[in-house]
Scaffold this motif. Structure first.
Motif, PDB file in Angstrom:
ATOM      1  N   VAL A  21      19.100 -49.407  50.187  1.00  0.00           N
ATOM      2  CA  VAL A  21      18.452 -48.417  50.321  1.00  0.00           C
ATOM      3  C   VAL A  21      19.337 -47.364  50.755  1.00  0.00           C
ATOM      4  CG1 VAL A  21      16.628 -47.270  52.168  1.00  0.00           C
ATOM      5  CG2 VAL A  21      16.549 -49.904  51.442  1.00  0.00           C
ATOM      6  N   VAL A  22      19.130 -45.952  50.064  1.00  0.00           N
ATOM      7  CA  VAL A  22      19.773 -45.102  50.208  1.00  0.00           C
ATOM      8  C   VAL A  22      18.909 -43.796  50.741  1.00  0.00           C
ATOM      9  CG1 VAL A  22      21.205 -42.995  49.150  1.00  0.00           C
ATOM     10  CG2 VAL A  22      21.238 -45.515  48.278  1.00  0.00           C
ATOM     11  N   HIS A  29       7.771 -47.626  57.511  1.00  0.00           N
ATOM     12  CA  HIS A  29       7.256 -47.135  56.319  1.00  0.00           C
ATOM     13  C   HIS A  29       8.078 -47.631  55.124  1.00  0.00           C
ATOM     14  CE1 HIS A  29       9.619 -43.618  57.097  1.00  0.00           C
ATOM     15  NE2 HIS A  29       9.761 -43.266  55.823  1.00  0.00           N
ATOM     16  N   LEU A  30       9.516 -47.820  55.588  1.00  0.00           N
ATOM     17  CA  LEU A  30      10.588 -48.006  54.461  1.00  0.00           C
ATOM     18  C   LEU A  30      10.736 -49.540  54.319  1.00  0.00           C
ATOM     19  CD1 LEU A  30      13.691 -45.606  55.599  1.00  0.00           C
ATOM     20  CD2 LEU A  30      11.904 -45.113  53.743  1.00  0.00           C
ATOM     21  N   THR A  31       9.960 -50.417  54.917  1.00  0.00           N
ATOM     22  CA  THR A  31       9.809 -51.794  54.612  1.00  0.00           C
ATOM     23  C   THR A  31       9.537 -52.167  53.153  1.00  0.00           C
ATOM     24  OG1 THR A  31       7.680 -52.019  55.607  1.00  0.00           O
ATOM     25  CG2 THR A  31       9.765 -52.648  56.952  1.00  0.00           C
ATOM     26  N   SER A  42      10.472 -55.843  60.426  1.00  0.00           N
ATOM     27  CA  SER A  42      10.374 -54.246  60.652  1.00  0.00           C
ATOM     28  C   SER A  42      11.231 -53.618  60.062  1.00  0.00           C
ATOM     29  CB  SER A  42      10.646 -54.232  62.287  1.00  0.00           C
ATOM     30  OG  SER A  42      12.025 -54.675  62.392  1.00  0.00           O
ATOM     31  N   GLY A  43      12.187 -54.117  59.138  1.00  0.00           N
ATOM     32  CA  GLY A  43      13.249 -53.443  58.660  1.00  0.00           C
ATOM     33  C   GLY A  43      14.726 -53.244  59.368  1.00  0.00           C
ATOM     34  N   GLY A  44      14.529 -54.025  60.589  1.00  0.00           N
ATOM     35  CA  GLY A  44      15.630 -53.725  61.490  1.00  0.00           C
ATOM     36  C   GLY A  44      16.493 -54.937  61.285  1.00  0.00           C
ATOM     37  N   LYS A  45      17.708 -55.129  62.218  1.00  0.00           N
ATOM     38  CA  LYS A  45      18.466 -56.065  62.112  1.00  0.00           C
ATOM     39  C   LYS A  45      17.958 -57.462  62.456  1.00  0.00           C
ATOM     40  CE  LYS A  45      20.063 -55.082  66.916  1.00  0.00           C
ATOM     41  NZ  LYS A  45      19.205 -56.178  67.472  1.00  0.00           N
ATOM     42  N   ARG A  56      12.789 -39.166  53.023  1.00  0.00           N
ATOM     43  CA  ARG A  56      12.999 -39.595  51.775  1.00  0.00           C
ATOM     44  C   ARG A  56      14.040 -40.549  51.406  1.00  0.00           C
ATOM     45  NH1 ARG A  56      14.840 -37.284  46.735  1.00  0.00           N
ATOM     46  NH2 ARG A  56      16.073 -35.560  47.867  1.00  0.00           N
ATOM     47  N   ALA A  57      13.783 -41.650  50.824  1.00  0.00           N
ATOM     48  CA  ALA A  57      14.705 -42.548  50.535  1.00  0.00           C
ATOM     49  C   ALA A  57      14.361 -43.326  49.031  1.00  0.00           C
ATOM     50  CB  ALA A  57      14.795 -43.549  51.430  1.00  0.00           C
ATOM     51  N   HIS A  58      15.437 -43.965  48.500  1.00  0.00           N
ATOM     52  CA  HIS A  58      15.179 -44.522  47.249  1.00  0.00           C
ATOM     53  C   HIS A  58      16.292 -45.840  47.049  1.00  0.00           C
ATOM     54  CE1 HIS A  58      19.153 -42.457  46.320  1.00  0.00           C
ATOM     55  NE2 HIS A  58      19.546 -43.236  45.598  1.00  0.00           N
ATOM     56  N   LEU A  59      15.715 -46.706  46.271  1.00  0.00           N
ATOM     57  CA  LEU A  59      16.700 -47.809  45.923  1.00  0.00           C
ATOM     58  C   LEU A  59      17.779 -47.584  44.890  1.00  0.00           C
ATOM     59  CD1 LEU A  59      14.120 -50.663  45.945  1.00  0.00           C
ATOM     60  CD2 LEU A  59      15.802 -50.198  47.542  1.00  0.00           C
ATOM     61  N   GLU A  60      18.938 -47.859  45.360  1.00  0.00           N
ATOM     62  CA  GLU A  60      20.179 -47.889  44.291  1.00  0.00           C
ATOM     63  C   GLU A  60      20.540 -49.173  43.717  1.00  0.00           C
ATOM     64  OE1 GLU A  60      24.528 -45.908  44.326  1.00  0.00           O
ATOM     65  OE2 GLU A  60      22.750 -44.455  44.196  1.00  0.00           O
TER      66      GLU A  60
END
Length: 232
Positions: free
Chosen positions: A196-197, A49-51, A8-11, A218-222
């Motif tokens: 993820v930022v 959606h961020l997964t 799910s992207g969670g802990k 909006r997010a991106h990978l750094e």
């Protein structure tokens, strides 16, 4: 053993993935179920959606399943997805929900797969403290008296855990949010090649129901190398 991790992207799902990798399992897929409902019985909803970004950061293929969120049918929807994967087991992040654990075990049994729930019945406070030492966790949803708008976007650290303990004693809030009191997102993990930022977020708060979400629009990978070069 080839496994799919319910993700799910969670802990909790990240802990399940962390555990599977440390066990030496071959994590073939991450599976994110996308529900049309905001209050799914089985699945985490905020920022699902961020997964896609997290899967890229982990270098593991992501499979998405879709469901209307209808009770019990959403379980069959997940089974239909897993049925098409060549795996030997399912790893889930269940901590205290009998409903979720029983249904994942049921799917595994019907498909002849093994089922794993590495966090099952762990002490929630000890568990949370371990997680904060492994992951960068942020709260992205709350739904309990005592958890106000200020929790949205808050990083889960020792101070936050101490507050959750007090809220548990005063209002009965589960310290790990297992009753749906809060939802989380992991921005960084040891197995991420990049973090993820969040670039743009929107807080949506419903005061009368003591609930709200932090929508990441909006997010991106750094890459972590880039962070080191910045001194952070």
């Amino acid at each position: 053993m080839r496994v799919v991790v319910l993700y799910s992207g969670g802990k909790d799902s990240n802990y399940a993935l962390y555990w599977a990798l440390r066990k030496g399992f071959e994590v073939k897929y991450l599976l994110s179920m996308v529900s049309e409902r905001d209050d799914s019985y089985m699945y985490h909803v905020p920022n699902i959606h961020l997964t896609e970004l997290q899967a890229r950061a982990a270098g593991i293929p992501l499979v998405k399943g879709f469901t209307s969120g209808e009770k019990e049918k959403e379980v069959e929807d997940m089974k239909a997805v897993i049925e098409g994967l060549r795996v030997d087991g399912i790893v889930a992040g269940a901590l205290a929900s009998e409903y979720q654990k029983e249904r994942v075990e049921g799917i595994a049994g019907e498909l002849g797969l093994k089922s794993f729930a590495p966090a099952w019945h762990r002490d929630p406070i000890d568990y949370m403290r371990e997680l904060t030492g492994i992951f960068d966790i942020v709260v992205v949803g709350v739904s309990a008296y005592g958890l106000d708008e200020r929790w949205l976007g808050r990083r889960v650290d020792e101070r936050a855990i101490e507050e959750l303990v007090r809220l548990h004693e005063r209002y009965g809030v589960h310290p790990a949010g297992e009753g749906g009191e809060f939802e989380t997102f992991v921005r960084d993990a040891p197995f991420f090649r990049a973090r993820v930022v969040f670039d743009e977020v929107v807080k949506k708060w419903d005061g009368p129901s003591y609930s709200g979400v932090l929508e990441v629009t909006r997010a991106h990978l750094e890459p972590k190398e880039a962070q080191l070069s910045k001194g952070g």
